[in-house]
Design a protein around this motif. Sequence first.
Motif, short mmCIF file in Angstrom:
data_model
loop_
_atom_site.label_atom_id
_atom_site.label_comp_id
_atom_site.label_asym_id
_atom_site.label_seq_id
_atom_site.Cartn_x
_atom_site.Cartn_y
_atom_site.Cartn_z
N ILE A 127 0.86 -1.18 0.00
CA ILE A 127 0.00 0.00 0.00
C ILE A 127 0.89 1.24 0.00
O ILE A 127 1.84 1.32 0.79
CB ILE A 127 -0.92 0.01 1.24
N PRO A 128 0.66 2.22 -0.88
CA PRO A 128 1.47 3.44 -0.84
C PRO A 128 1.44 4.08 0.54
O PRO A 128 0.39 4.12 1.18
CB PRO A 128 0.79 4.34 -1.89
N PRO A 129 2.58 4.57 1.04
CA PRO A 129 2.65 5.08 2.41
C PRO A 129 1.68 6.22 2.70
O PRO A 129 1.30 6.41 3.86
CB PRO A 129 4.11 5.58 2.51
N TRP A 130 1.28 6.98 1.67
CA TRP A 130 0.40 8.12 1.90
C TRP A 130 -1.09 7.73 1.95
O TRP A 130 -1.92 8.55 2.31
CB TRP A 130 0.61 9.20 0.84
N LYS A 131 -1.42 6.48 1.63
CA LYS A 131 -2.82 6.04 1.69
C LYS A 131 -3.11 5.50 3.09
O LYS A 131 -3.23 4.30 3.32
CB LYS A 131 -3.11 5.00 0.61
N ASN A 164 4.05 1.07 5.49
CA ASN A 164 3.49 -0.03 4.69
C ASN A 164 4.33 -1.30 4.77
O ASN A 164 4.23 -2.18 3.92
CB ASN A 164 3.34 0.40 3.23
N ASN A 165 5.16 -1.40 5.81
CA ASN A 165 6.01 -2.57 6.00
C ASN A 165 5.19 -3.67 6.68
O ASN A 165 5.05 -3.70 7.90
CB ASN A 165 7.23 -2.19 6.86
N THR A 238 8.14 8.04 2.73
CA THR A 238 7.45 8.66 3.85
C THR A 238 7.41 10.18 3.68
O THR A 238 6.37 10.82 3.89
CB THR A 238 8.13 8.30 5.18
N LEU A 239 8.55 10.77 3.29
CA LEU A 239 8.61 12.22 3.09
C LEU A 239 7.66 12.66 1.98
O LEU A 239 6.94 13.66 2.12
CB LEU A 239 10.04 12.65 2.77
#
Length: 334
Positions: A127-131, A164-165, A238-239
């Motif tokens: 999953i993309p980290p920003w979702k 998302n790890n 993450t950034l």
Amino acid sequence: MAIYFFWGDDDFALTQAIQKLQTDTLDPAWASFNFDRITPDQADPVELALNQAMTPPFGMGQRFVWLVDTTIAQRCSEDLLAELERTLPAIPETTTLLLSSHSKPDGRLKSTKLLKKTANVQEFGLIPPWKTDLLHRQAEKIAETYHIQLTAAAFDYLVEAVGNNTRQLHNELEKISLFADGNSQSLDVGTIAPLITTSTQSALQLSSTIRQGNTPVALELVADLLRQNEPALRIVATLIGQFRQRLWIRIMMDAGERDDKIIAQAANIGNPKQLYFLRQELASISTPQLKRAMPLLLDLEYSLKRQGAEEVAALQTKIIELCQLFKPRSTSSK
């Protein structure tokens, strides 16, 4: 006949699904006779897998044939396609055939269309980290398998900590489950925080430090993350997620939008109440600053992915540029 095609870049989830399928298929006493793992370095791996799939199992249980990292959903010759069309429908019920790939299948190919007709196709993508909404749902679903309950704030903390790890998410929830020891009450942030490895939390601190324009502390955080063996691309992801989210909020604020639910949906924020704090943070940050930050971060991601840039130097250089962008200036406008 049972044919499966598993693909995606979430190695941990993919491995778990393969192990479960293997366990459900094989009789432990006969596993060494009925398990075939065929890798790309073997001669004619697809033909070999199909031949093994047609072979009856020995003793009890089924035969399990795993074709590892196949490329037939990215490229497939006419001869190989003809062999697949002939063999796949004829595979006996006593065989489970698994094809796996890290790459997305090309939906235009005849071989991909054939797999969709004959196989159980499952995606295991990160999953993309920003979702964050999807990450929350994933964490809640996995927490159920460990029979533990967390407060909403605790889930927020957990998702921020692991991103998302999925491997780390399972590890952290397993630790929490052992600590809870059957406690049916919802655990709060204060209870779980000491148990969790917070590498992504540090990346979030890095994002905050950059927005404050604090170069020395930002460089220290980068060094600390790398000492923790945090992958550079995960730091950058993450950034990017953090700055993209704030850019969306800032743009909608500039456009005069006042409905928190609409802004939260656009910025992928699970809890609209978070906007109160985000608005306060963004009061000292301008839209042009955020717009100039995104190309810097995307350029950093590209250089790490495509150009093989030296991680430490690339990170340090861009972090300095970003901090300079957000550094408070008393005499010039932002």
